[in-house]
Design an enzyme around this catalytic site. Structure first.
Site, short mmCIF file in Angstrom:
data_model
loop_
_atom_site.label_atom_id
_atom_site.label_comp_id
_atom_site.label_asym_id
_atom_site.label_seq_id
_atom_site.Cartn_x
_atom_site.Cartn_y
_atom_site.Cartn_z
N HIS A 1 -5.59 -3.52 5.31
CA HIS A 1 -5.01 -3.90 4.02
C HIS A 1 -6.08 -4.44 3.08
CE1 HIS A 1 -1.91 -5.04 1.21
NE2 HIS A 1 -2.19 -6.33 1.29
N ASP B 1 0.83 -1.20 0.00
CA ASP B 1 0.00 0.00 0.00
C ASP B 1 0.86 1.25 0.00
OD1 ASP B 1 -2.30 -1.61 0.14
OD2 ASP B 1 -2.15 -1.72 2.33
#
Length: 412
Positions: A269, A242
């Site tokens: 996530h 990310d």
């Protein structure tokens, strides 16, 4: 006959952050290449003459880490050999196990970890198709010895004496699938692997990649607790991808040098639980409201972007392997005594009311040394609203993982 051309090699690792908590240096990806103009009679693996020039472009290393690593290697070389022609040998002393090494993430991840000068042994485990991967990687002239392990009968052996365990095992996402769709299969896989980790290398750093990470990390924690070996400082959900995506997309949008960009990503996530804190971007840049919404949405849905682009042929395997290798290298540097290692990771946390939360953490020889709360302070209205919006979904994912682990215990 001595070689007359300059010897060059590249290694990857993660940039560290400065000691001031409120002004972190960003994770700056860049390669470290050592070029020697001194003739080298033999070159095998990561060796180079002590006369070094460090070039920083783009990969894992940042400027601070390049200088520190260069200085450390030079000092070691001077101690080892006081001769007219010096050679440099990084200390490879850590064992890494990759569980799921034959898969789409596992194979490129194994290659990247094989390149690390800190790894002495690379243990590759999978239920099938891992012997060929190990044979292939064993031909790379880097320090680590590659060993393969296949099936349940060899799982325990693959974990003996390991310092870092990385778990990318599980089924990949397919078009139309959410991370929750993966839960029933991957949850069971993670449970079985973590039980083996608890029995064979309970002191190792554990890196969970298997999705849904928001649930598989709590599953791992519960299994380790039931085994009596849970250390929250050593259990990491790998959310580095990310951060990698956020840095890349912001650099592209603002025409910045990627090496200079650092965007902290917090929360979880998956989907809206991924919250890039664009207001905390380094260097300081301004975004319109429209840019913030578009960038945030793209970062949150980047995995789907790849799944759809591959049209059923896989998910984000290469970028995930890159991000996971970066996190492995950070862990190895921390284990090796680097006191300035920071990464974003999904860990047990008290920064919010949620028991697990992704944020920037400081990593040391014993695992997580500190959570960094400063980046959750002074959020914009958009970020604060997004933070509150993600909490119910993240809470539900955490509880789903805990419930799964508890039901498995009762069934057993």
């Amino acid at each position: 006959m001595a070689a007359t051309s300059a010897a060059t090699f590249s290694i990857g690792t993660t940039a560290s952050h400065g000691p001031k908590m409120s002004t972190h240096s960003q994770p700056k990806p860049c390669p470290l290449r050592f070029n020697s103009q001194i003739p080298i009679r033999s070159f095998s693996g990561l060796k180079a003459a002590v006369s070094l020039r460090c070039e920083s472009d783009s990969s894992f290393l940042g400027k601070e880490s390049s200088a520190a690593l260069r200085g450390a290697f030079a000092r070691k070389a001077q101690k080892v050999e006081q001769r007219s022609q010096y050679h440099l040998q990084p200390q490879a002393s850590y064992k890494v196990a990759i569980l799921g090494a034959g898969g789409g993430i596992g194979q490129p991840l194994s290659l990247l970890v094989k390149m690390s000068p800190l790894v002495s042994a690379l243990h590759l485990y999978d239920i099938a198709n891992v012997k060929g991967v190990a044979a292939d990687l064993s031909h790379c002239n880097t320090p680590s010895q590659v060993l393969d392990f296949t099936g349940d009968a060899e799982l325990a052996k693959s974990l003996k004496g390991v310092n870092v365990v990385v778990i990318p095992a599980g089924v990949p996402r397919k078009p139309g699938m959410t991370r929750d769709d993966l839960f029933n299969i991957n949850a069971g896989i993670v449970k079985n692997l973590i039980e083996a980790v608890a029995d064979n290398c309970p002191d190792a750093f554990i890196h969970i990649i298997s999705n849904p990470v928001n649930s598989t990390v709590p599953i791992a924690a519960e299994i380790l607790k039931k085994k009596g070996v849970y250390d929250p400082k050593k259990l990491f959900g790998v959310t580095t991808l990310d951060v990698v995506r956020a840095n890349t997309f912001v650099a592209q949008a603002k025409n910045l040098k990627l090496i200079d960009v650092d965007v902290p990503v917090v929360g979880g996530h998956a989907g809206i639980t991924i919250l890039p804190l664009l207001s905390k971007t380094k260097p300081l840049v301004t975004f319109t409201d429209e840019e913030i919404e578009k960038l945030t949405e793209r970062i949150q849905n980047a995995g789907t972007e790849v799944v759809e682009a591959k049209a059923g042929a896989g998910s984000a395997t290469l970028s995930m392997a890159y991000a996971a290798a970066r996190f492995v290298e950070s862990s190895l540097r921390a284990l090796d005594g680097d006191t300035d290692v920071y990464e974003c990771s999904y860990v047990e946390s008290d920064l919010t009311e949620l028991p697990f939360f992704a944020s920037r953490v400081k990593i040391g020889t014993k695992g997580v040394e500190a959570l960094i709360p400063s980046e959750l302070q002074g959020l914009t209205e958009f970020e604060q609203n997004a933070l509150e919006a993600l909490k119910p979904e993240l809470k539900a994912s955490i509880e789903k993982g805990i419930d799964f682990a508890n039901k498995q215990a009762v069934a057993a």
